[in-house]
Design an enzyme around this catalytic site. Sequence first.
Site, PDB file in Angstrom:
ATOM      1  N   GLU A 271      10.034   7.675 -17.510  1.00  0.00           N
ATOM      2  CA  GLU A 271       8.715   8.304 -17.697  1.00  0.00           C
ATOM      3  C   GLU A 271       8.152   7.979 -19.084  1.00  0.00           C
ATOM      4  O   GLU A 271       6.974   7.653 -19.238  1.00  0.00           O
ATOM      5  CB  GLU A 271       8.820   9.827 -17.533  1.00  0.00           C
ATOM      6  CG  GLU A 271       9.005  10.259 -16.101  1.00  0.00           C
ATOM      7  CD  GLU A 271       9.186  11.768 -16.008  1.00  0.00           C
ATOM      8  OE1 GLU A 271       8.243  12.431 -15.583  1.00  0.00           O
ATOM      9  OE2 GLU A 271      10.254  12.273 -16.375  1.00  0.00           O
TER      10      GLU A 271
ATOM     11  N   SER B 224      15.784  20.934 -17.270  1.00  0.00           N
ATOM     12  CA  SER B 224      14.581  21.731 -17.505  1.00  0.00           C
ATOM     13  C   SER B 224      15.003  23.028 -18.177  1.00  0.00           C
ATOM     14  O   SER B 224      16.100  23.536 -17.933  1.00  0.00           O
ATOM     15  CB  SER B 224      13.911  22.008 -16.165  1.00  0.00           C
ATOM     16  OG  SER B 224      13.165  23.204 -16.242  1.00  0.00           O
TER      17      SER B 224
ATOM     18  N   LYS C 294      17.267  20.907 -12.222  1.00  0.00           N
ATOM     19  CA  LYS C 294      16.528  19.675 -12.492  1.00  0.00           C
ATOM     20  C   LYS C 294      17.304  18.634 -13.297  1.00  0.00           C
ATOM     21  O   LYS C 294      18.052  18.962 -14.206  1.00  0.00           O
ATOM     22  CB  LYS C 294      15.262  20.006 -13.286  1.00  0.00           C
ATOM     23  CG  LYS C 294      14.292  20.867 -12.525  1.00  0.00           C
ATOM     24  CD  LYS C 294      13.401  20.055 -11.636  1.00  0.00           C
ATOM     25  CE  LYS C 294      12.204  19.588 -12.426  1.00  0.00           C
ATOM     26  NZ  LYS C 294      11.332  18.775 -11.589  1.00  0.00           N
TER      27      LYS C 294
ATOM     28  N   HIS D 270       0.835  -1.228   0.000  1.00  0.00           N
ATOM     29  CA  HIS D 270       0.000   0.000   0.000  1.00  0.00           C
ATOM     30  C   HIS D 270       0.860   1.265   0.000  1.00  0.00           C
ATOM     31  O   HIS D 270       0.455   2.298   0.507  1.00  0.00           O
ATOM     32  CB  HIS D 270      -0.944   0.034   1.211  1.00  0.00           C
ATOM     33  CG  HIS D 270      -1.668  -1.246   1.428  1.00  0.00           C
ATOM     34  ND1 HIS D 270      -2.874  -1.530   0.871  1.00  0.00           N
ATOM     35  CD2 HIS D 270      -1.319  -2.350   2.144  1.00  0.00           C
ATOM     36  CE1 HIS D 270      -3.270  -2.741   1.232  1.00  0.00           C
ATOM     37  NE2 HIS D 270      -2.337  -3.267   1.994  1.00  0.00           N
TER      38      HIS D 270
END
Length: 485
Positions: free
Chosen positions: A304, A291, A297, A164
């Site tokens: 992804e 970025s 970043k 969970h």
Amino acid sequence: MISNQFDTKPTAWSALFSEPMSDLVKRYTASVSFDQRLWQADIRASLAHAAMLCTQNIISPQDFEAIERGMGLIRAEIESGRFEWNADLEDVHLNIEARLIQLVGDAGKRLHTGRSRNDQVATDVRLWLRGEIDQIIGLLTGLQTALVDVAEQNVSVILPGLTHLQVAQPVSFGHHLLAYVEMLYRDAERMAEVRRRTNCLPLGAAALAGTSFPLDRSHVACALDMVDDSGQACLCQNSLDAVSDRDFAIEFSAAAALCMVHISRLSEELILWTCQSLGYIRLSDRFTTGSSIMPQKKNPDVPELARGKTGRVVGHLMGLLTLMKGQPLAYNKDNQEDKEPLFDTVDTLKDTLRIFAEMIGGQTNPATGHKDGGLTVNPGAMAQAARRGYATATDLADYLVKKGLPFRDAHETVAHAVKAAQALQLDLADLPLARLQEFSPLIQGDVFEVLSLSGALNARNTLGGTAPDQVRAQIARHRLRLASV
Ligand code: ARG
């Protein structure tokens, strides 16, 4: 450029047609822009068919030699980029046949004896897919090997195991990675199963009903290596089914979609593990991007994108299932629509497997012979996280059970201890012995080994468990298996 048209006709068909196709209809029906990738399979299957026609005395040896010679020239033209693909000739099959006729004349016109594009395309797609499946099984071996390598370096590195998404029990990071090896192993098994059913010959079914020529289908199957483990020819046994069956493409897509789903799960974990609040791992810079606005970043674009591309592969499976739904026997042109989803599925899966093997295991640097660019693991961050969530609470309960307390009572006792530790913002192992004994007099000094992360890890020593001895045994099993692929 070499012109590639049937010289005398306005269409690829017969005198029956009095009007040429409009450009829009041509564009709508042509598939050569994408099905040209079947050219090797098409030539190979045509040569096997022609050789059989010759041994069956349906065409002469001179015709067969001319066909062989013409196909050799066509192969050279395609390989060197000189072949002119022509959308007027619709698909890869008609383009190659038309060029053959230009090159060798009547012999080329005899190639299509006892054959139809319906059994031809079904054969070509099966031959092509069989080769791709073999490559995919190889790539699955590569990714499994990369994961086993990293697992081996991290057998005793402890990660908070989650259920969970909440801290549950400590697990070996190696053990965690091997869970993905199991998934990929099943994926490879599924691919091998699909290969077996794909490797079956439709040729000889002709348009739909078989042919009046005395073909030797087994001869063609053997020439194309469409044989089972005992060397018996694998032949589609019903002509109507042979030309219209695309089950093999659908089940391949299902296996590919499931494999991508597995990779999407790994992707999600890699993304979570790299985020600053966890910091369990670092991906090599070559798999991340910056970025345009935030200079700090490093985004995990590769996992992804793999997660995103899983949607597209699952979509192709749905597309193929829907393509087949409700199709009457036998061949229908709908089936031309199987190619783009199938091709994209193969391309996406192969690229993803390749890139993941490199991102996880690194790539051998030819200068040093070492692997560069794999995962960097931060065991400190993992252990720190494992200490935060009472990951050893089950171990305390098991400890009390071993001292005679029934499990349900032990569970309750430990819940009280966790509550008290939470109030003090301490781990169970940080509570003094006297304080722990307030919850149960059964607790003794030996409890601290039980409450340690490594103690909890070592304790789970059943087959398939996370104890380092078990993980090492699994690594040995995988190594043996992967060496024999
Ligand atoms: N390009 C077609 C396909 O991909 C080949 C078979 C066409 N057969 C026909 N009867 N029109 O399915």
